[in-house]
Design an enzyme around this catalytic site. Structure first.
Site, PDB file in Angstrom:
ATOM      1  N   ASP A  94      39.520  43.490  41.624  1.00 21.75           N
ATOM      2  CA  ASP A  94      38.849  44.364  40.670  1.00 21.75           C
ATOM      3  C   ASP A  94      37.753  45.149  41.385  1.00 21.75           C
ATOM      4  OD1 ASP A  94      37.590  45.595  38.565  1.00 21.75           O
ATOM      5  OD2 ASP A  94      36.890  43.758  37.598  1.00 21.75           O
ATOM      6  N   ASP A  96      35.082  47.889  40.717  1.00 20.12           N
ATOM      7  CA  ASP A  96      34.368  48.628  39.678  1.00 20.12           C
ATOM      8  C   ASP A  96      33.361  49.552  40.357  1.00 20.12           C
ATOM      9  OD1 ASP A  96      32.779  49.492  37.503  1.00 20.12           O
ATOM     10  OD2 ASP A  96      33.249  47.668  36.390  1.00 20.12           O
ATOM     11  N   ASP A 272      35.042  42.236  42.422  1.00 20.99           N
ATOM     12  CA  ASP A 272      34.521  41.160  41.586  1.00 20.99           C
ATOM     13  C   ASP A 272      35.294  39.899  41.948  1.00 20.99           C
ATOM     14  OD1 ASP A 272      33.764  39.352  39.632  1.00 20.99           O
ATOM     15  OD2 ASP A 272      33.772  40.813  38.012  1.00 20.99           O
TER      16      ASP A 272
END
Length: 321
Positions: A94, A96, A272
């Protein structure tokens, strides 16, 4: 753009624009084995353990409720409505944009520059997954403020959290390899089900080089003083030219060791980490609306040509511009 969607905007999107066909095939083909979750108020996905036998029932729910956010599990279950009978889980990275530890743009949320930076990080990760670990079934989804890399190779689907953590640390350069310090034998590093190739120091060097070259000079890095940071910024052109030995000589071996250790921690923050090791994670459903920023969570067919500011903007935003 990047404004919060109103309830009316959400209703427009799910009744006029959303279609089940926009959900990627790797989710549609086993939709009945996935847990679904929803956020109706903007406070987080507290409506969980949802189960849909087919796309028609999901379509009916989304059009009626027009949720703030929609999620589906990376795991498959025999009984998804109870989250029981775990079958397998995708391996996820992930990225972001708002959480990238070194962001030269300095924006408060997301902007075109940090979204481009997130895309660059995704490309690096995919190269390592393919070239070093031999993984091929890799899907990319634009999440609304970044990207989800979803790996579905049969070799990884049933791996436990511990092995996924080892893969994470390898792919992201989260460990400081001895080879950087000693120049020794270059023995292969075991990842249980994988054998990482001799290029592990290369992966670590690439990630560390990326971090150092993206520093603005204003960051507070663990164990690095302001004076040292100024020196790093002054001589980091040596890193750009891959002259690590000269760079180490200029800033000093002790400072170099501290810097490399701190950068390894920053490398892990490019993603993450909790998402990668979580076997029961739910992620934004591709095709759903990210209401916080009024962007569509979009399946990416071609990363190089994908432009979120063109390809992931809902009609109600275009109409209002």
């Amino acid at each position: 753009m990047f404004q919060e969607a109103t309830p009316e905007d959400r209703k427009k999107y799910y009744t006029r624009e959303w279609k089940p066909e926009k959900i990627p095939a790797f989710i549609r083909e086993n939709i009945h084995l996935r847990e679904f979750g929803f956020d109706h108020t903007g406070q987080g996905p507290n409506d969980r353990y949802r189960f849909f036998r087919d796309e028609k029932l999901l379509k009916k729910f989304l059009r009626y409720r027009a949720p703030y956010a929609a999620y589906s599990s990376v795991a498959l279950y025999d009984k998804p409505w109870k989250r029981e009978g775990w079958i397998s889980s995708e391996l996820v990275f992930d990225v972001d944009a708002k959480d990238i530890p070194v962001r030269p743009c300095g924006c408060d949320n997301v902007c075109e520059e940090c979204l481009d930076q997130a895309k660059e990080i995704v490309a690096m990760i995919i190269d390592t997954l393919r070239d070093d670990l031999g993984l091929q079934e890799i899907h990319v989804v634009y999440s609304g403020r970044g990207y989800h890399i979803r790996v579905l190779d049969p070799t990884i689907l049933r791996l436990d959290s511990e092995v996924r953590g080892q893969i994470l640390r390898y792919v992201m350069g989260g460990d400081v390899p001895r080879l950087l310090y000693t120049g020794l034998d270059g023995r292969m590093r075991s990842l249980d089900h994988f054998m990482a190739p001799l290029g592990y120091p290369r992966v670590f060097t690439e990630r560390s080089r990326y971090i150092i070259l993206h520093l603005s000079g204003d960051e507070k890095i663990e164990d690095i003083t302001r004076q040292t940071m100024n020196k790093i910024m002054e001589y980091r052109d040596l890193i750009e030219s891959d002259k690590w030995g000269e760079f180490k000589g200029v800033i000093g071996p002790r400072v170099y060791d501290r810097l490399i250790g701190s950068v390894a921690k920053l490398n892990l923050q490019l993603v993450d980490a909790k998402v990668t090791v979580d076997l029961k994670r739910i992620l934004r459903l591709p095709s759903s609306l990210h209401s916080k920023v009024s962007m569509i969570c979009t399946y990416v067919k071609d990363l190089e040509s994908f432009d979120p500011l063109e390809d992931a903007v809902p009609d109600f935003v275009k109409e209002g511009s």
